[in-house]
Design an enzyme around this catalytic site. Sequence first.
Site, PDB file in Angstrom:
ATOM      1  N   THR A 128     -59.071 -55.388  18.283  1.00 24.29           N
ATOM      2  CA  THR A 128     -59.643 -54.932  17.013  1.00 24.29           C
ATOM      3  C   THR A 128     -58.569 -54.845  15.932  1.00 24.29           C
ATOM      4  OG1 THR A 128     -60.558 -52.970  15.935  1.00 24.29           O
ATOM      5  CG2 THR A 128     -59.369 -52.576  17.960  1.00 24.29           C
ATOM      6  N   ASP A 129     -58.996 -54.950  14.681  1.00 25.82           N
ATOM      7  CA  ASP A 129     -58.029 -54.783  13.580  1.00 25.82           C
ATOM      8  C   ASP A 129     -57.516 -53.339  13.491  1.00 25.82           C
ATOM      9  OD1 ASP A 129     -60.320 -53.545  12.567  1.00 25.82           O
ATOM     10  OD2 ASP A 129     -60.361 -54.654  10.681  1.00 25.82           O
ATOM     11  N   GLU A 130     -58.205 -52.405  14.175  1.00 25.90           N
ATOM     12  CA  GLU A 130     -57.778 -51.000  14.082  1.00 25.90           C
ATOM     13  C   GLU A 130     -56.411 -50.757  14.703  1.00 25.90           C
ATOM     14  OE1 GLU A 130     -60.609 -47.913  14.722  1.00 25.90           O
ATOM     15  OE2 GLU A 130     -62.220 -49.065  13.813  1.00 25.90           O
ATOM     16  N   TYR A 153     -59.150 -44.029  20.155  1.00 26.70           N
ATOM     17  CA  TYR A 153     -59.754 -45.353  20.413  1.00 26.70           C
ATOM     18  C   TYR A 153     -58.751 -46.458  20.111  1.00 26.70           C
ATOM     19  CZ  TYR A 153     -62.158 -49.689  19.205  1.00 26.70           C
ATOM     20  OH  TYR A 153     -62.507 -51.026  19.089  1.00 26.70           O
ATOM     21  N   LYS A 157     -56.810 -49.275  22.543  1.00 31.09           N
ATOM     22  CA  LYS A 157     -56.907 -50.735  22.370  1.00 31.09           C
ATOM     23  C   LYS A 157     -55.500 -51.326  22.184  1.00 31.09           C
ATOM     24  CE  LYS A 157     -60.267 -52.906  22.039  1.00 31.09           C
ATOM     25  NZ  LYS A 157     -61.112 -53.578  23.079  1.00 31.09           N
TER      26      LYS A 157
HETATM   27  P1  NAD Z   1     -70.322 -51.524  22.539  1.00 34.13           P
HETATM   28  O1  NAD Z   1     -69.919 -50.100  22.635  1.00 34.13           O
HETATM   29  O2  NAD Z   1     -71.583 -51.889  21.830  1.00 34.13           O
HETATM   30  O3  NAD Z   1     -70.435 -52.152  24.004  1.00 34.13           O
HETATM   31  C1  NAD Z   1     -69.495 -51.888  25.008  1.00 34.13           C
HETATM   32  C2  NAD Z   1     -70.068 -52.382  26.333  1.00 34.13           C
HETATM   33  O4  NAD Z   1     -69.067 -52.183  27.350  1.00 34.13           O
HETATM   34  C3  NAD Z   1     -71.320 -51.633  26.791  1.00 34.13           C
HETATM   35  O5  NAD Z   1     -72.275 -52.543  27.274  1.00 34.13           O
HETATM   36  C4  NAD Z   1     -70.805 -50.733  27.922  1.00 34.13           C
HETATM   37  O6  NAD Z   1     -71.782 -50.435  28.893  1.00 34.13           O
HETATM   38  C5  NAD Z   1     -69.682 -51.578  28.488  1.00 34.13           C
HETATM   39  N1  NAD Z   1     -68.665 -50.792  29.192  1.00 34.13           N
HETATM   40  C6  NAD Z   1     -68.053 -49.656  28.755  1.00 34.13           C
HETATM   41  N2  NAD Z   1     -67.187 -49.221  29.697  1.00 34.13           N
HETATM   42  C7  NAD Z   1     -67.230 -50.120  30.720  1.00 34.13           C
HETATM   43  C8  NAD Z   1     -66.546 -50.222  31.955  1.00 34.13           C
HETATM   44  N3  NAD Z   1     -65.650 -49.306  32.337  1.00 34.13           N
HETATM   45  N4  NAD Z   1     -66.827 -51.264  32.760  1.00 34.13           N
HETATM   46  C9  NAD Z   1     -67.760 -52.190  32.399  1.00 34.13           C
HETATM   47  N5  NAD Z   1     -68.445 -52.128  31.238  1.00 34.13           N
HETATM   48  C10 NAD Z   1     -68.175 -51.112  30.407  1.00 34.13           C
HETATM   49  O7  NAD Z   1     -69.075 -52.270  21.900  1.00 34.13           O
HETATM   50  P2  NAD Z   1     -69.019 -53.495  20.852  1.00 34.13           P
HETATM   51  O8  NAD Z   1     -69.133 -52.960  19.491  1.00 34.13           O
HETATM   52  O9  NAD Z   1     -69.914 -54.567  21.317  1.00 34.13           O
HETATM   53  O10 NAD Z   1     -67.489 -53.937  21.059  1.00 34.13           O
HETATM   54  C11 NAD Z   1     -67.155 -54.868  22.074  1.00 34.13           C
HETATM   55  C12 NAD Z   1     -65.653 -55.100  22.022  1.00 34.13           C
HETATM   56  O11 NAD Z   1     -65.264 -55.595  20.744  1.00 34.13           O
HETATM   57  C13 NAD Z   1     -64.830 -53.835  22.261  1.00 34.13           C
HETATM   58  O12 NAD Z   1     -63.737 -54.162  23.075  1.00 34.13           O
HETATM   59  C14 NAD Z   1     -64.366 -53.433  20.869  1.00 34.13           C
HETATM   60  O13 NAD Z   1     -63.135 -52.768  20.919  1.00 34.13           O
HETATM   61  C15 NAD Z   1     -64.244 -54.781  20.197  1.00 34.13           C
HETATM   62  N6  NAD Z   1     -64.451 -54.814  18.743  1.00 34.13           N
HETATM   63  C16 NAD Z   1     -65.585 -54.273  18.186  1.00 34.13           C
HETATM   64  C17 NAD Z   1     -65.796 -54.388  16.806  1.00 34.13           C
HETATM   65  C18 NAD Z   1     -67.038 -53.835  16.158  1.00 34.13           C
HETATM   66  O14 NAD Z   1     -67.125 -53.822  14.927  1.00 34.13           O
HETATM   67  N7  NAD Z   1     -68.044 -53.392  16.900  1.00 34.13           N
HETATM   68  C19 NAD Z   1     -64.845 -55.032  16.009  1.00 34.13           C
HETATM   69  C20 NAD Z   1     -63.703 -55.562  16.604  1.00 34.13           C
HETATM   70  C21 NAD Z   1     -63.532 -55.456  17.967  1.00 34.13           C
HETATM   71  O1  DAU Z   2     -62.572 -52.450  12.618  1.00 35.92           O
HETATM   72  C1  DAU Z   2     -63.126 -52.737  13.862  1.00 35.92           C
HETATM   73  C2  DAU Z   2     -63.732 -51.485  14.458  1.00 35.92           C
HETATM   74  O2  DAU Z   2     -64.909 -51.220  13.710  1.00 35.92           O
HETATM   75  C3  DAU Z   2     -64.052 -51.607  15.938  1.00 35.92           C
HETATM   76  O3  DAU Z   2     -62.840 -51.752  16.646  1.00 35.92           O
HETATM   77  C4  DAU Z   2     -64.804 -50.363  16.451  1.00 35.92           C
HETATM   78  O4  DAU Z   2     -65.208 -50.548  17.786  1.00 35.92           O
HETATM   79  C5  DAU Z   2     -66.033 -50.160  15.581  1.00 35.92           C
HETATM   80  O5  DAU Z   2     -66.687 -48.976  15.971  1.00 35.92           O
HETATM   81  C6  DAU Z   2     -65.646 -50.079  14.100  1.00 35.92           C
HETATM   82  O6  DAU Z   2     -64.879 -48.886  13.834  1.00 35.92           O
HETATM   83  P1  DAU Z   2     -65.137 -47.998  12.516  1.00 35.92           P
HETATM   84  O7  DAU Z   2     -64.651 -46.645  12.757  1.00 35.92           O
HETATM   85  O8  DAU Z   2     -64.658 -48.728  11.301  1.00 35.92           O
HETATM   86  O9  DAU Z   2     -66.763 -48.087  12.494  1.00 35.92           O
HETATM   87  P2  DAU Z   2     -67.891 -46.992  12.218  1.00 35.92           P
HETATM   88  O10 DAU Z   2     -69.179 -47.721  12.133  1.00 35.92           O
HETATM   89  O11 DAU Z   2     -67.794 -45.822  13.132  1.00 35.92           O
HETATM   90  O12 DAU Z   2     -67.505 -46.479  10.761  1.00 35.92           O
HETATM   91  C7  DAU Z   2     -67.397 -47.388   9.668  1.00 35.92           C
HETATM   92  C8  DAU Z   2     -67.008 -46.563   8.438  1.00 35.92           C
HETATM   93  O13 DAU Z   2     -68.103 -45.712   8.094  1.00 35.92           O
HETATM   94  C9  DAU Z   2     -65.828 -45.650   8.667  1.00 35.92           C
HETATM   95  O14 DAU Z   2     -65.051 -45.588   7.494  1.00 35.92           O
HETATM   96  C10 DAU Z   2     -66.459 -44.295   8.953  1.00 35.92           C
HETATM   97  C11 DAU Z   2     -67.719 -44.330   8.116  1.00 35.92           C
HETATM   98  N1  DAU Z   2     -68.866 -43.559   8.641  1.00 35.92           N
HETATM   99  C12 DAU Z   2     -69.269 -43.791   9.929  1.00 35.92           C
HETATM  100  C13 DAU Z   2     -70.319 -43.073  10.479  1.00 35.92           C
HETATM  101  C14 DAU Z   2     -70.733 -43.312  11.908  1.00 35.92           C
HETATM  102  C15 DAU Z   2     -69.537 -42.668   7.838  1.00 35.92           C
HETATM  103  O15 DAU Z   2     -69.188 -42.488   6.645  1.00 35.92           O
HETATM  104  N2  DAU Z   2     -70.583 -41.952   8.364  1.00 35.92           N
HETATM  105  C16 DAU Z   2     -70.993 -42.115   9.670  1.00 35.92           C
HETATM  106  O16 DAU Z   2     -71.947 -41.415  10.093  1.00 35.92           O
END
Ligand code: NAD
Ligand code: DAU
Length: 340
Positions: A128-130, A153, A157
Amino acid sequence: MGCNIGTILVTGGCGFIGSNFVRFMLRKYDYKIINVDKLTYAGNLENLSDISDHPNYEFVRGDIADKALIEGLASKGIGAVINFAAESHVDRSIEDPRVFIETNVLGTQVLLEAARKYGILRFIQISTDEVYGSLGTRGSFKEASPLAPNSPYSASKTAADLLVRAYYKTYGLAAIITRCSNNYGPYQFPEKLIPLMISNALEDKSLPVYGDGMNVRDWIYVEDHCRAIELIMHRGKGGEVYNIGANNELSNIEIVKIILKKLNKPESLIKFVEDRPGHDRRYAIDSTKLRNELGWDVIYPFEKAIDRTIRWYVEHQDWWKKIKSGEYLTYYERMYGHRL
Ligand code: NAD
Ligand code: DAU
């Protein structure tokens, strides 16, 4: 496109990005896909119910930190591992970091070790970019930017990324790290900003915006992320890091107002609430390397893809209403009860 991969082990394929990726790949290729997922609160079998009977698809319920299970699967002749499995929500990591270390760090190490032991040639770590931390008003994250995670988190990562690097340097495992910005699209768990705001607005509930709402995220449609992973799996170079992003920065308050306008709901639903501790101010990702070296580009502009996304949540209310009952209600009360 295609190469001699055969079977892909996808982890976390029942989550948001993983399920979009599995569906995308099964539609386009003949690869066999084994999806290992623990089915935590974020994993949902319904996310893949339309392809669960596909002849090239196999689901295994299990934990990536379970060495015996993972080595058993790796021994079956896997061509590539794509590790999506993670605890992914920053707010939950602030509440209870432990499971983030267990899955995101120890789980990744188990997968790396299995890949090394069974000579798996492609290992893609979905990072992730985080991991780069937070930006001021200018600049963007490059692959060489310092790692400076600010939440449990992102720290977990980052630790996983460093293990992936170590397995490349020490054992020559051709592992690749991808670092993508914030995704949106269908099947995203409604704890994340966009699906939470759409579903709350549809229910005429308050929209909790953290702090001043001016934190900036760089949004990418999930299918564009899947296309980048597809390309990197086929043509990426071992030991490399690839940033993935769509050059689409928006403040949270801008996103929330766009959603309300498109749903024809009043801005009076917005409620500014107590900020997230350690809240990263701004993310912006520079994906020049991926664009120049592998020829990737986005095909879903934000204006079109956000409409498509909102429509999906409007048309799939049963999907998110089912999630937003039971355990989710306890979570919501814990997270927002004192804020709203
Ligand atoms: P998500 O939370 O929607 O899904 C995570 C999945 O992993 C779920 O199906 C969960 O059951 C499974 N899981 C959790 N722990 C596990 C374990 N111990 N063994 C097997 N399965 C397990 O997450 P997402 O948003 O789809 O993100 C997927 C990946 O992409 C993550 O690694 C996250 O860090 C990365 N990522 C997410 C975003 C975003 O914006 N959502 C952006 C950049 C990177
Ligand atoms: O940048 C990539 C990441 O993006 C991934 O690695 C993470 O898995 C994914 O959860 C996401 O992280 P963020 O913290 O950026 O996403 P989130 O949707 O939780 O929040 C997005 C922005 O919105 C952040 O600045 C917090 C804000 N927010 C979020 C929630 C849930 C609010 O203002 N109110 C809320 O209730």
